[in-house]
Every structure is written in structure tokens, then in C-alpha cells.
Design a protein around this motif. Structure first.
Motif, PDB file in Angstrom:
ATOM      1  N   TRP A   1      66.522 -59.569 -34.291  1.00  0.00           N
ATOM      2  CA  TRP A   1      66.311 -59.665 -32.841  1.00  0.00           C
ATOM      3  C   TRP A   1      67.650 -59.356 -32.170  1.00  0.00           C
ATOM      4  O   TRP A   1      68.692 -59.890 -32.588  1.00  0.00           O
ATOM      5  CB  TRP A   1      65.826 -61.072 -32.472  1.00  0.00           C
TER       6      TRP A   1
ATOM      7  N   LYS B   1      66.013 -69.076 -26.680  1.00  0.00           N
ATOM      8  CA  LYS B   1      67.303 -68.394 -26.605  1.00  0.00           C
ATOM      9  C   LYS B   1      68.447 -69.373 -26.355  1.00  0.00           C
ATOM     10  O   LYS B   1      69.483 -69.305 -26.997  1.00  0.00           O
ATOM     11  CB  LYS B   1      67.241 -67.369 -25.480  1.00  0.00           C
TER      12      LYS B   1
ATOM     13  N   GLY C   1      64.297 -72.176 -22.964  1.00  0.00           N
ATOM     14  CA  GLY C   1      63.909 -71.095 -23.871  1.00  0.00           C
ATOM     15  C   GLY C   1      64.535 -71.257 -25.238  1.00  0.00           C
ATOM     16  O   GLY C   1      65.576 -71.918 -25.396  1.00  0.00           O
TER      17      GLY C   1
ATOM     18  N   ASP D   1      64.323 -69.473 -36.908  1.00  0.00           N
ATOM     19  CA  ASP D   1      63.726 -69.150 -35.612  1.00  0.00           C
ATOM     20  C   ASP D   1      62.239 -68.899 -35.851  1.00  0.00           C
ATOM     21  O   ASP D   1      61.840 -67.828 -36.312  1.00  0.00           O
ATOM     22  CB  ASP D   1      64.434 -67.917 -35.051  1.00  0.00           C
TER      23      ASP D   1
ATOM     24  N   ASN E   1      64.265 -65.604 -39.622  1.00  0.00           N
ATOM     25  CA  ASN E   1      63.259 -65.386 -38.571  1.00  0.00           C
ATOM     26  C   ASN E   1      62.010 -64.787 -39.201  1.00  0.00           C
ATOM     27  O   ASN E   1      62.014 -63.629 -39.617  1.00  0.00           O
ATOM     28  CB  ASN E   1      63.847 -64.440 -37.500  1.00  0.00           C
TER      29      ASN E   1
ATOM     30  N   ILE F   1      60.888 -72.708 -21.912  1.00  0.00           N
ATOM     31  CA  ILE F   1      61.033 -73.928 -22.704  1.00  0.00           C
ATOM     32  C   ILE F   1      61.095 -73.562 -24.196  1.00  0.00           C
ATOM     33  O   ILE F   1      60.176 -72.941 -24.732  1.00  0.00           O
ATOM     34  CB  ILE F   1      59.859 -74.925 -22.484  1.00  0.00           C
TER      35      ILE F   1
END
Ligand SMILES: Cc1ncc(COP(=O)(O)O)c(C=O)c1O
Length: 400
Positions: free
Chosen positions: A125, A101, A99, A204, A171, A248
Motif C-alpha cells: 500500500w 492510517k 482511520g 493491517d 497486509n 475510524i
């Protein structure tokens, strides 16, 4: 001696957990709950991608792989960056994790030392500040401008940079505001960064493909190629291909940074799920029809929700450029009292009363660092969204 670690103590309990728990409780009690809090596409993973995953299983591709991704996936990611972003990376510059993350987490863990500052635009986020804190760094917040759809200005970025700034975290389109920076707006930010060569950029780009009205997505290393050597470009298949559960995510960046992230991952999770990696190869190399289809559906839903919310008394909702969130202001509702007598002291009180009185679950702005607002995820059907807007409208009309 304390049993729990100091790094755990630095992490706040997730503010969204309380709302999610409350919604689940009401649902279990038989209430009709509309949940607009989930951050994932409501569509199924496209069939060609599921088939690739199934093939990986039947063909026995089920063993450990190299720590940060199979060669086929790294090549597919290089091709994607070249095709869609005009960025040239070699496989040694690519990291694949469980991920987006984990990619962000690895990068912070591999680079932050006590005293290092990470600039985070608000609203952000929810995971960003906590990841920085776990890594031992210090989040520095730059407030988004409501008049600019909650984007930050170059002046605000400039003012936040200190000799201790290690990263600027960017982001666009944003979770939670949906705000997307135009090329000119991003160039104004990269111009600031060009004056501060010690600051690295972590971008991101998870919502890259979810942009509307012909909005052109752009990413820092493409807009300012001179930043390429100090930029980590993070992306993933979760939102682009409705693959949130496959886990992923990936990044392109300087070889030394990628090697440091690999080292971090090698002693935690090792390789991301092998089957998912093969599915991601198909996602990136196969037919791309799903992207346009989902973009069209989210565009329609965005328009429906923005119009529905702006018709509510006391709510002001900017029209975001992308993602599948809106982040309306409820400044005009603060201080009022709901129909059943709840005082709306802040956005948490607003969202709690909205949930209890109408069954609509949203997430309050304080969770994302900018109030008084709330976030709606419109990744659900048009009918459900229309019903939610009706309920919110009735709730707002009842505020006195
Ligand atoms: C802005 C942003 N970045 C990263 C992620 C993480 O994505 P992944 O599911 O690939 O870990 C999310 C998920 O909600 C997100 O909203």
C-alpha cells in the motif's frame, strides 16, 4: 536555514496524484473517463450506521472524548476481536484513531528511531514506506512472488531480517494485489518470526471481510498465539462497512504500545470524531448483513474483471483471494508501441497511454513498488467494469 523539514524531504510525492490529476483534467475537457483508481467501496454506508451517527448529533454527543476512543467503542472492538478473530483484548489494549492510517502512523511515530528497519512486502500500500520514512525508520522491501499471487515466501522474510529489524508489516488481503495468505502460508511466516524475538508484527487487516471462494481470513496473533505480546493488530470500519469518510480505525496490542500511541495522538488530533465513534459502535455491534452483501458483489466483480483482463493480449492477471483490487502483469506489453504511437517503456507509460487513448484510469505498479503491473480497483458497477475491460482489450490489441 531550510524552511521545510528534513522529514518532509524524506517523503516522495504521491505517484498516484499525477494519474488522478490527469484523469480529472481529461474529464473536465469533456472526455468519457472510467476511473478504476479509487480505493473505496462504491456502496453507501448502511442505514443503521448512518442513523446512529445522526442520533449522536441530535442527542448532543458532539464533544471531546477520551483521546483514543469512548469506552463503548473500545468494548465493541474487544467483542469484535473475540468474536471474529479469537483474540482476547481488554479496553486498555485498544486504540481508536481517525482511520486505520492514523493507527499505523501513530504506531510508527511512537516506536521508530533512526536505524530501525521495517520489513514491507511488495507490492505494498503506497503509504507504508512514507510513514516509515516520516517516523525516521528505514523501509526494507521483500518482493512478492508472482507465481504465488505476489505473496512473499518464508525464506525471503528470513533473509530480510537483521538485528535492526523492528517491525514486520503484514497486509492480507493486500492492497494492491488482493492476495490473501492461507493459514498454512501465514504459519510459515510466523514460524520465521518465532526465531527472531526482537521483531514485532504490525498486521493491517483492513480487508478482512472481503474474501472470496470460502477463503478463511486469519491474522498473525491468532495463527501463532506466542506472537500476541509483540503484535499490533490493526483494523477499521472503512472498507468493512463502506465508512471511508467517517475516519475510524483501531488496533489491539500490548498496553505499553497502546499507551505510547495514545500519547502521540494526544498531541496531534486528540480523539477521532465523536459522531463517527458512535456510528462505529453500531457498525460493530449492529446487524452485519452488509458484510455478506458487499462480499457477494465484490466476488462477482472480481470474476468479471479477472476474466476480462486475461482475455487481453499481453496481460496476465492472477485471481486474488480478497480485497477489491487486481494487480495484473503487463510484462508482455513492455517495449511495444500503442496505436497512437506511444512507446510502452514501463507500467507508468502503459497506464498513461491507456488513460489518454481509452479514458480508463488505473494506477501503475511502480507506485506500489512492483513492476511491470497496474492496479485496478473494481469497486464500481458491473456495467462500468465490463466497458473498461472492453476498452483495455482494444488498447492491448492495438499494441504493436
Ligand atoms: C491496506 C490499507 N490499510 C489502511 C488503509 C487506510 O484506511 P483508513 O481509511 O481507515 O485510514 C487503506 C486505505 O486505502 C488500505 O488500503
Amino acid at each position: 536555514m531550510a524552511f521545510l523539514s528534513d522529514s518532509l524531504a524524506r517523503v516522495k510525492p504521491s505517484p498516484t496524484v499525477a494519474m488522478t490529476g490527469k484523469a480529472a483534467e481529461l474529464k473536465a475537457a469533456g472526455r468519457d473517463i472510467i476511473s478504476l483508481s479509487a480505493g473505496e467501496p462504491d456502496f453507501d454506508t448502511p442505514q443503521n450506521i448512518k442513523d446512529a451517527g445522526a442520533r449522536a448529533i441530535t442527542e448532543g454527543r458532539t464533544k471531546y472524548t477520551t483521546v483514543d476512543g469512548i469506552a463503548e467503542l473500545k468494548q465493541a472492538i474487544c467483542d469484535k476481536f473475540a468474536r471474529e478473530n479469537g483474540l482476547t483484548y481488554t479496553p486498555a489494549q485498544i486504540s481508536v484513531s481517525s482511520g486505520g492510517k492514523q493507527v499505523l502512523f501513530n504506531a510508527f511515530m511512537a516506536t521508530l528511531n533512526p536505524g530501525d528497519e521495517v520489513i514491507i512486502p511488495t507490492p505494498y500500500w503506497v503509504s507504508y514506506p512514507d510513514m516509515v520514512l516520516i517516523g525516521g525508520g528505514t523501509p526494507v522491501f521483500v518482493q512478492g512472488n508472482p507465481e504465488m499471487g505476489y505473496k512473499i515466501t518464508p525464506e525471503a522474510l528470513e533473509a530480510a531480517i537483521t538485528p535492526n529489524t523492528k517491525w514486520f508489516l503484514f497486509n492480507s488481503p493486500s492492497n494492491p494485489s488482493g492476495a490473501g495468505y492461507t493459514r498454512a502460508e501465514l504459519k510459515a511466516l510466523t514460524d520465521v518470526l518465532m526465531r527472531h524475538p526482537h521483531v514485532w508484527v504490525m498486521t493491517d487487516d483492513m480487508y478482512e471481510h472481503l474474501v472470496f471462494d470460502g477463503f478463511e481470513f486469519c491474522t498473525p496473533a491468532e495463527v501463532e498465539p506466542a506472537l500476541y505480546d509483540r503484535t499490533l493488530t490493526v483494523n477499521g470500519v472503512s472498507k468493512a462497512y463502506a465508512m471511508t469518510g467517517w475516519r475510524i480505525g483501531y488496533a489491539g496490542g500490548p498496553v505499553e504500545l497502546i499507551a505510547a500511541m495514545r500519547k502521540m495522538q494526544s498531541q496531534s488530533t486528540s480523539n477521532p470524531c465523536t459522531i463517527s465513534q458512535w456510528a462505529a459502535v453500531e457498525a460493530l455491534n449492529g446487524a452485519q448483513d452488509y458484510i455478506a452483501q458487499s462480499r457477494e458483489a465484490f466476488h462477482r466483480r472480481r470474476d468479471l474483471v479477472v476474466a476480462g483482463l486475461n482475455a487481453c493480449e499481453g496481460i496476465t492477471c492472477p485471481t486474488p483471494e480478497g480485497a477489491f483490487y487486481v494487480y495484473p502483469s503487463i510484462a508482455a506489453c513492455i517495449g511495444k508501441t500503442s496505436a497512437t504511437g506511444t512507446k510502452i517503456t514501463d507500467d507508468e507509460a502503459f497506464c498513461t497511454a491507456l488513460l489518454e487513448e481509452t479514458g480508463v484510469a488505473t494506477v501503475f505498479g511502480a507506485a506500489f513498488g512492483l513492476s511491470p503491473n497496474f492496479r485496478i480497483s473494481y469497486a464500481t458497477s458491473d456495467e462500468v467494469l465490463a466497458e473498461a475491460c472492453n476498452r483495455i482489450k482494444a488498447f492491448c490489441a492495438g499494441l504493436k
